[in-house]
Design a protein around this motif. Structure first.
Motif, mmCIF file in Angstrom:
data_model
loop_
_atom_site.group_PDB
_atom_site.id
_atom_site.type_symbol
_atom_site.label_atom_id
_atom_site.label_comp_id
_atom_site.label_asym_id
_atom_site.label_seq_id
_atom_site.Cartn_x
_atom_site.Cartn_y
_atom_site.Cartn_z
ATOM 1 N N VAL A 42 0.853 -1.198 0.000
ATOM 2 C CA VAL A 42 0.000 0.000 0.000
ATOM 3 C C VAL A 42 0.891 1.250 0.000
ATOM 4 N N GLU A 43 2.034 1.194 0.662
ATOM 5 C CA GLU A 43 2.958 2.345 0.630
ATOM 6 C C GLU A 43 3.461 2.593 -0.800
ATOM 7 N N ILE A 44 3.739 1.495 -1.514
ATOM 8 C CA ILE A 44 4.230 1.650 -2.897
ATOM 9 C C ILE A 44 3.122 2.250 -3.765
ATOM 10 N N ALA A 45 1.929 1.682 -3.658
ATOM 11 C CA ALA A 45 0.822 2.146 -4.499
ATOM 12 C C ALA A 45 0.481 3.601 -4.194
ATOM 13 N N THR A 46 0.451 3.945 -2.905
ATOM 14 C CA THR A 46 0.085 5.316 -2.532
ATOM 15 C C THR A 46 1.157 6.293 -3.024
ATOM 16 N N SER A 47 2.398 5.851 -3.005
ATOM 17 C CA SER A 47 3.481 6.725 -3.494
ATOM 18 C C SER A 47 3.402 6.928 -4.998
ATOM 19 N N ALA A 48 2.817 5.941 -5.698
ATOM 20 C CA ALA A 48 2.713 6.074 -7.165
ATOM 21 C C ALA A 48 1.505 6.903 -7.576
ATOM 22 N N ILE A 49 0.593 7.167 -6.632
ATOM 23 C CA ILE A 49 -0.650 7.876 -6.992
ATOM 24 C C ILE A 49 -0.371 9.302 -7.467
ATOM 25 N N VAL A 50 0.585 9.998 -6.813
ATOM 26 C CA VAL A 50 0.839 11.399 -7.221
ATOM 27 C C VAL A 50 1.305 11.445 -8.681
ATOM 28 N N PRO A 51 2.311 10.623 -9.067
ATOM 29 C CA PRO A 51 2.674 10.609 -10.487
ATOM 30 C C PRO A 51 1.515 10.180 -11.388
ATOM 31 N N VAL A 52 0.700 9.210 -10.948
ATOM 32 C CA VAL A 52 -0.384 8.720 -11.823
ATOM 33 C C VAL A 52 -1.452 9.797 -12.007
ATOM 34 N N SER A 53 -1.943 10.339 -10.882
ATOM 35 C CA SER A 53 -3.099 11.249 -10.989
ATOM 36 C C SER A 53 -2.671 12.696 -11.185
ATOM 37 N N GLY A 54 -1.676 13.133 -10.391
ATOM 38 C CA GLY A 54 -1.329 14.548 -10.413
ATOM 39 C C GLY A 54 -0.398 14.900 -11.552
ATOM 40 N N ALA A 55 0.718 14.160 -11.648
ATOM 41 C CA ALA A 55 1.772 14.563 -12.577
ATOM 42 C C ALA A 55 1.281 14.577 -14.020
ATOM 43 N N ALA A 56 0.472 13.549 -14.386
ATOM 44 C CA ALA A 56 0.026 13.477 -15.770
ATOM 45 C C ALA A 56 -0.848 14.681 -16.116
ATOM 46 N N ILE A 57 -1.647 15.141 -15.145
ATOM 47 C CA ILE A 57 -2.495 16.318 -15.367
ATOM 48 C C ILE A 57 -1.630 17.564 -15.576
ATOM 49 N N PHE A 58 -0.602 17.723 -14.724
ATOM 50 C CA PHE A 58 0.246 18.912 -14.858
ATOM 51 C C PHE A 58 1.071 18.866 -16.152
ATOM 52 N N LEU A 59 1.463 17.649 -16.545
ATOM 53 C CA LEU A 59 2.194 17.514 -17.810
ATOM 54 C C LEU A 59 1.327 17.937 -18.987
ATOM 55 N N THR A 60 0.082 17.448 -18.969
ATOM 56 C CA THR A 60 -0.858 17.821 -20.037
ATOM 57 C C THR A 60 -1.016 19.339 -20.072
ATOM 58 N N ALA A 61 -1.115 19.941 -18.871
ATOM 59 C CA ALA A 61 -1.287 21.398 -18.803
ATOM 60 C C ALA A 61 -0.050 22.115 -19.340
ATOM 61 N N TRP A 62 1.132 21.596 -19.039
ATOM 62 C CA TRP A 62 2.376 22.252 -19.507
ATOM 63 C C TRP A 62 2.470 22.176 -21.039
ATOM 64 N N ILE A 63 2.156 20.984 -21.588
ATOM 65 C CA ILE A 63 2.195 20.817 -23.051
ATOM 66 C C ILE A 63 1.170 21.755 -23.696
ATOM 67 N N THR A 64 -0.029 21.806 -23.119
ATOM 68 C CA THR A 64 -1.099 22.645 -23.686
ATOM 69 C C THR A 64 -0.722 24.118 -23.627
ATOM 70 N N GLN A 65 -0.225 24.553 -22.470
ATOM 71 C CA GLN A 65 0.123 25.975 -22.311
ATOM 72 C C GLN A 65 1.263 26.369 -23.266
ATOM 73 N N THR A 66 2.222 25.456 -23.461
ATOM 74 C CA THR A 66 3.354 25.778 -24.350
ATOM 75 C C THR A 66 2.873 25.888 -25.794
ATOM 76 N N LEU A 67 2.022 24.935 -26.202
ATOM 77 C CA LEU A 67 1.518 25.006 -27.574
ATOM 78 C C LEU A 67 0.642 26.237 -27.755
ATOM 79 N N HIS A 68 -0.143 26.564 -26.740
ATOM 80 C CA HIS A 68 -0.978 27.763 -26.816
ATOM 81 C C HIS A 68 -0.104 29.006 -26.988
#
Ligand code: HEM
Length: 426
Positions: free
Chosen positions: A244-270
């Motif tokens: 559970v410690e491993i899975a919980t530690s992976a949640i930030v990259p899974v849920s948060g990081a991918a969203i911020f990455l999408t936002a960075w790519i979108t903002q740069t292209l914009h």
């Protein structure tokens, strides 16, 4: 206008009314105008409405100043990341079903994200080690493959929304593939992560549970069959006591990081597509792709406010305000990046200045700016090399994401044509 009671500088958060809502700032066409207004009225630390649930206003302090943000982020002993130290939790004030509640558990989940000091260190080390061990060539090649697949799906020419057609699938699938998931699972995680960012309280909690289950299943498979990716590195780390410690530690990259990455790519292209002068600087070689990505981190940060508030362990003065024990402080990243007190007109201060806070600072700073840049720069470079894109901004401008934390246009209406390889952007 917020109504104050008590002496100046010593307001009690719960007694203030008429506060500015955080999501309204992030989704407004001009967030900096809101920050300027708050600065004029309150200085470098202002009261805000984090969320409203029925008649209950969940309030906190928005830290606007660059120096004040750095101070809070660097002092984890005074300003805790553990939401058990939030008055709304320990006095049981939080109504059920809030969106913020999903990010601020009264019992800290077992990830560095929610811990301070030695426990934070124990849980953070595996992420740092896994990122260190990551094969960057493989990440680049997988991301390029993903970009090409998505471009193939867009066809030789067409019209539509670039965020949905390109930025979102590339940002997400590049991140979930780096973690070790197959494309089908990456697609499911993408849907749940979108809910985590702007669903209501119950939806957010359900999406987080589904994500945790998916990651747990993946860990089970890795334990049986091995596998590649960031989670495989985490699975073998000595610091973790259980899965559970491993899975919980992976949640930030899974849920948060991918969203911020999408936002960075979108903002740069914009930025490149909307601003002809800027585009001319890029195509004329006067600004590199990395320079463009940095410009976005400075002036259009994909992360407006950190979704990880800090909680004052004692009464403390910050920016002339009395912060009471148990108050929540929201890190105002986009405000700090534009803080007039931190910027001078001296050209010497501008050369290679990386002091923006889009990666945070201190013990909880983002562990993955290099990985994020590798994915974002590959995604932007690949699209601009292989497609001619024209942005068509509708009357009334572009719609902005409704989340309090992530800032990006939710749509980029464009036309596209497949082009001969234009060559690397630089
Ligand atoms: C554009 C992309 C990204 C941005 C703008 C970003 C930004 C940030 C910021 C500002 C923080 C610190 C928050 C705070 O202290 O309040 C943070 C933390 C974190 N980021 Fe990122 N990040 C990005 C991509 C990634 C990626 C690709 C990963 C993948 C591993 C990642 C993993 C994390 C983790 C695990 C934390 C929590 C660290 C801790 O609490 O010790 N981020 N990120």
């Amino acid at each position: 206008m917020p109504q104050r009671t008590g002496q100046a500088g010593a307001e009690c958060l719960e007694e203030l009314s008429g506060l500015t809502n955080l999501a309204k700032i992030t989704s407004s066409p001009d967030p900096q105008a809101h920050y300027a207004e708050l600065r004029t009225q309150w200085g470098s630390v202002a009261p805000i409405e984090i969320e409203r649930k029925g008649d209950t206003v969940i309030s906190g302090w928005l830290v606007l100043g660059h120096a004040e943000n750095c101070h809070v982020m660097r002092d984890e002993l005074q300003f805790s990341r553990n939401a058990a130290n939030w008055r709304w939790n320990y006095d049981d004030l939080l109504p059920p079903g809030t969106a913020i509640g999903a990010f601020t558990p009264a019992e800290p989940r077992p990830t560095a994200f929610y811990h301070d000091d030695t426990e934070r260190q124990r849980l953070r080390e595996p992420l740092d080690d896994a990122l260190e061990a990551l094969d960057e060539r493989a990440v680049r090649d997988q991301t390029t493959y993903m970009c090409e697949k998505v471009i193939e799906r867009m066809g030789v020419s067409g019209a539509g929304d670039l965020v949905r057609a390109y930025c979102q699938p590339v940002g997400f699938l590049a991140m979930t593939t780096t973690l070790g998931f197959d494309l089908e699972t990456g697609g499911r995680l993408m849907t749940d992560a979108a809910t985590v960012v702007d669903g209501d309280g119950d939806e957010v909690a359900a999406a987080l549970t589904r994500t945790l289950d998916t990651v747990m299943e993946h860990i089970g498979r890795v334990r049986q069959d091995g596998g590649q990716g960031l989670i495989t590195h985490l699975v073998s780390h000595k610091n973790f006591a259980h899965d559970v410690e491993i899975a919980t530690s992976a949640i930030v990259p899974v849920s948060g990081a991918a969203i911020f990455l999408t936002a960075w790519i979108t903002q740069t292209l914009h930025q490149v597509l909307a601003d002809r002068k800027f585009a001319a600087r890029v195509s004329g070689g006067r600004i590199t792709l990395d320079g463009t990505l940095d410009e976005v981190l400075w002036h259009r940060s994909p992360i407006s406010h950190s979704p990880a508030p800090r909680y004052a362990r004692n009464d403390v003065e910050l920016g002339g305000r009395l912060i009471r024990k148990g108050d929540a402080l929201v890190m105002g990243i986009a405000a700090a990046n534009a803080d007039p007190a931190a910027h001078t007109d001296d050209q010497r201060d501008k050369i290679d200045n990386r002091s923006h806070l889009s990666w945070g600072t201190g013990p909880h700073a983002c562990p993955a700016p290099r990985l994020a840049r590798l994915i974002a720069r590959t995604a932007v470079d690949h699209l601009l090399r292989h497609m001619d894109i024209t942005l068509r901004v509708p009357d009334g401008g572009l719609p902005w994401a409704s989340s309090p934390w992530v800032r990006h246009p939710t749509q980029l209406p464009v036309t596209w044509h497949r082009a001969a390889d234009h060559g690397a952007i630089g």
